[in-house]
Design a protein around this motif. Structure first.
Motif, PDB file in Angstrom:
ATOM      1  N   ASP A 174       0.992  -1.475   0.442  1.00  0.00           N
ATOM      2  CA  ASP A 174       0.028   0.147  -0.356  1.00  0.00           C
ATOM      3  C   ASP A 174       0.445   1.304  -0.510  1.00  0.00           C
ATOM      4  OD1 ASP A 174      -2.362  -1.750  -0.058  1.00  0.00           O
ATOM      5  OD2 ASP A 174      -2.638  -1.301   2.178  1.00  0.00           O
ATOM      6  N   ALA A 175       0.252   2.672  -0.575  1.00  0.00           N
ATOM      7  CA  ALA A 175       0.800   3.402  -0.635  1.00  0.00           C
ATOM      8  C   ALA A 175       0.357   4.495  -0.695  1.00  0.00           C
ATOM      9  CB  ALA A 175       2.097   4.155  -1.661  1.00  0.00           C
ATOM     10  N   ARG A 176       0.836   6.030   0.306  1.00  0.00           N
ATOM     11  CA  ARG A 176      -0.197   6.946  -0.088  1.00  0.00           C
ATOM     12  C   ARG A 176       0.965   8.066  -0.265  1.00  0.00           C
ATOM     13  NH1 ARG A 176      -1.629   5.730   5.940  1.00  0.00           N
ATOM     14  NH2 ARG A 176      -2.920   4.275   5.531  1.00  0.00           N
ATOM     15  N   VAL A 177       0.590   9.130  -0.820  1.00  0.00           N
ATOM     16  CA  VAL A 177       1.255  10.452  -1.406  1.00  0.00           C
ATOM     17  C   VAL A 177       0.753  11.594  -0.202  1.00  0.00           C
ATOM     18  CG1 VAL A 177       1.157  12.445  -3.080  1.00  0.00           C
ATOM     19  CG2 VAL A 177       1.426   9.837  -3.619  1.00  0.00           C
ATOM     20  N   HIS A 178       1.468  12.282   0.572  1.00  0.00           N
ATOM     21  CA  HIS A 178       1.214  13.039   1.203  1.00  0.00           C
ATOM     22  C   HIS A 178       1.358  14.390   0.283  1.00  0.00           C
ATOM     23  CE1 HIS A 178       1.148  10.636   4.866  1.00  0.00           C
ATOM     24  NE2 HIS A 178       0.769   9.518   4.092  1.00  0.00           N
ATOM     25  N   ALA A 179       0.287  15.591   1.588  1.00  0.00           N
ATOM     26  CA  ALA A 179       0.826  17.155   1.060  1.00  0.00           C
ATOM     27  C   ALA A 179       0.510  17.759   2.668  1.00  0.00           C
ATOM     28  CB  ALA A 179       0.540  17.808  -0.461  1.00  0.00           C
ATOM     29  N   GLY A 224       5.836  18.042   1.043  1.00  0.00           N
ATOM     30  CA  GLY A 224       5.226  16.788   0.553  1.00  0.00           C
ATOM     31  C   GLY A 224       6.286  15.383   0.691  1.00  0.00           C
ATOM     32  N   GLY A 225       5.164  14.077   0.145  1.00  0.00           N
ATOM     33  CA  GLY A 225       6.196  12.663   0.365  1.00  0.00           C
ATOM     34  C   GLY A 225       5.547  11.577   0.111  1.00  0.00           C
ATOM     35  N   VAL A 226       5.674  10.916   0.211  1.00  0.00           N
ATOM     36  CA  VAL A 226       5.097   9.478   0.034  1.00  0.00           C
ATOM     37  C   VAL A 226       5.500   8.535   1.105  1.00  0.00           C
ATOM     38  CG1 VAL A 226       4.785   7.795  -2.328  1.00  0.00           C
ATOM     39  CG2 VAL A 226       5.611   9.525  -2.913  1.00  0.00           C
ATOM     40  N   GLU A 227       4.446   7.894   1.631  1.00  0.00           N
ATOM     41  CA  GLU A 227       4.337   6.903   2.032  1.00  0.00           C
ATOM     42  C   GLU A 227       4.147   5.507   1.807  1.00  0.00           C
ATOM     43  OE1 GLU A 227       2.177   5.300   6.654  1.00  0.00           O
ATOM     44  OE2 GLU A 227       1.208   6.887   5.494  1.00  0.00           O
ATOM     45  N   TYR A 228       4.895   4.356   1.645  1.00  0.00           N
ATOM     46  CA  TYR A 228       4.775   3.120   1.552  1.00  0.00           C
ATOM     47  C   TYR A 228       5.245   2.206   2.894  1.00  0.00           C
ATOM     48  CZ  TYR A 228       6.120  -1.511  -1.106  1.00  0.00           C
ATOM     49  OH  TYR A 228       6.517  -2.632  -2.329  1.00  0.00           O
ATOM     50  N   PHE A 229       4.008   0.963   2.524  1.00  0.00           N
ATOM     51  CA  PHE A 229       4.405   0.426   3.215  1.00  0.00           C
ATOM     52  C   PHE A 229       4.746  -1.452   2.940  1.00  0.00           C
ATOM     53  CE2 PHE A 229       0.400   2.303   4.646  1.00  0.00           C
ATOM     54  CZ  PHE A 229       0.729   2.493   5.975  1.00  0.00           C
ATOM     55  N   ALA A 249       6.214   1.315   7.499  1.00  0.00           N
ATOM     56  CA  ALA A 249       5.851   1.891   6.608  1.00  0.00           C
ATOM     57  C   ALA A 249       7.030   2.526   6.416  1.00  0.00           C
ATOM     58  CB  ALA A 249       4.697   2.749   6.348  1.00  0.00           C
ATOM     59  N   LEU A 250       7.515   2.971   4.943  1.00  0.00           N
ATOM     60  CA  LEU A 250       8.679   4.319   5.252  1.00  0.00           C
ATOM     61  C   LEU A 250       8.722   5.615   4.408  1.00  0.00           C
ATOM     62  CD1 LEU A 250      11.290   1.959   3.813  1.00  0.00           C
ATOM     63  CD2 LEU A 250      11.834   2.901   5.611  1.00  0.00           C
ATOM     64  N   MET A 251       8.808   6.238   4.841  1.00  0.00           N
ATOM     65  CA  MET A 251       7.803   8.004   3.995  1.00  0.00           C
ATOM     66  C   MET A 251       9.105   8.593   4.101  1.00  0.00           C
ATOM     67  SD  MET A 251       5.268  10.449   4.427  1.00  0.00           S
ATOM     68  CE  MET A 251       5.211  11.633   3.812  1.00  0.00           C
ATOM     69  N   PRO A 252       9.306   8.888   2.966  1.00  0.00           N
ATOM     70  CA  PRO A 252      10.540  10.183   2.852  1.00  0.00           C
ATOM     71  C   PRO A 252       9.913  11.045   2.238  1.00  0.00           C
ATOM     72  CG  PRO A 252      10.216   8.516   0.889  1.00  0.00           C
ATOM     73  CD  PRO A 252       9.721   7.968   1.970  1.00  0.00           C
ATOM     74  N   SER A 253       9.926  12.524   2.948  1.00  0.00           N
ATOM     75  CA  SER A 253       9.384  13.432   2.295  1.00  0.00           C
ATOM     76  C   SER A 253      10.130  15.035   2.530  1.00  0.00           C
ATOM     77  CB  SER A 253       8.571  13.349   3.649  1.00  0.00           C
ATOM     78  OG  SER A 253       9.116  14.321   5.138  1.00  0.00           O
ATOM     79  N   PHE A 254       9.895  16.321   1.859  1.00  0.00           N
ATOM     80  CA  PHE A 254      10.814  16.865   1.666  1.00  0.00           C
ATOM     81  C   PHE A 254      10.083  18.536   2.067  1.00  0.00           C
ATOM     82  CE2 PHE A 254      12.895  20.503  -0.724  1.00  0.00           C
ATOM     83  CZ  PHE A 254      13.674  20.763  -1.049  1.00  0.00           C
ATOM     84  N   PHE A 314      -3.100  10.922   0.843  1.00  0.00           N
ATOM     85  CA  PHE A 314      -4.119  10.075  -0.700  1.00  0.00           C
ATOM     86  C   PHE A 314      -3.471   8.723  -0.821  1.00  0.00           C
ATOM     87  CE2 PHE A 314      -3.194  14.835  -1.416  1.00  0.00           C
ATOM     88  CZ  PHE A 314      -4.482  15.267  -1.177  1.00  0.00           C
ATOM     89  N   PRO A 315      -4.118   8.190  -0.380  1.00  0.00           N
ATOM     90  CA  PRO A 315      -4.165   6.278  -0.845  1.00  0.00           C
ATOM     91  C   PRO A 315      -3.547   5.743  -2.549  1.00  0.00           C
ATOM     92  CG  PRO A 315      -5.883   6.130   0.385  1.00  0.00           C
ATOM     93  CD  PRO A 315      -5.814   8.008  -0.108  1.00  0.00           C
TER      94      PRO A 315
END
Length: 145
Positions: free
Chosen positions: A14-19, A34-39, A45-50, A143-144
């Motif tokens: 699963d993944a989600r996009v974050h703002a 923003g970032g992307v969360e990946y399960f 989950a791993l969440m890289p963000s900038f 956003f899933p």
């Protein structure tokens, strides 16, 4: 009316996009990011963000790479996080300023709250250990995928 299950899952793949927007309590700076969360495993989950911050003088950006562990499921999901954080700052406006880089660990707690099937509220309270030692929070939308 029950929400569709895909907005609430924490299964592998699963993944989600974050703002989001951020606010640091010590330095009182706003930021957007923003970032992307990946399960990669169930509940992990791993969440890289900038994040781009808006200091009073100069500019500052941040990259974080966090590991999240979700302790609850369903429409309201609580997680604990820890990770790596890197800040780049220019203390003067424009190109001739003093450039500095700081790195360190961060840790915190957050929640994902499903709103509708295609978006959820994302909140986080985090401490970053690098030179600025910032304690702050962020709030935004996830956003899933």
């Amino acid at each position: 009316m029950a929400l569709p299950s895909y907005s609430q899952t924490q299964e592998q793949g699963d993944a989600r996009v974050h703002a989001f927007g951020t606010y640091g309590l010590r330095w009182q700076e706003f930021g957007i990011g923003g970032g992307v969360e990946y399960f990669f495993l169930e509940h992990f989950a791993l969440m890289p963000s900038f994040t781009y911050h808006f200091p009073n003088i100069g500019n500052r950006t941040n990259f974080s790479f966090d590991l999240r562990y979700y302790v609850s499921e369903g429409p309201s999901q609580l997680y604990f996080m820890a990770g790596y954080s890197q800040d780049w700052e220019n203390t003067q406006p424009g190109d001739p300023g003093v450039r500095r880089t700081f790195n360190g660990a961060n840790m915190g707690v957050g929640a994902y709250i499903a709103i509708v099937d295609w978006v959820g509220l994302s909140t986080e309270f985090k401490f970053q250990s690098q030179n600025r030692r910032e304690l702050g929070f962020r709030v935004g939308f996830a956003f899933p995928l």
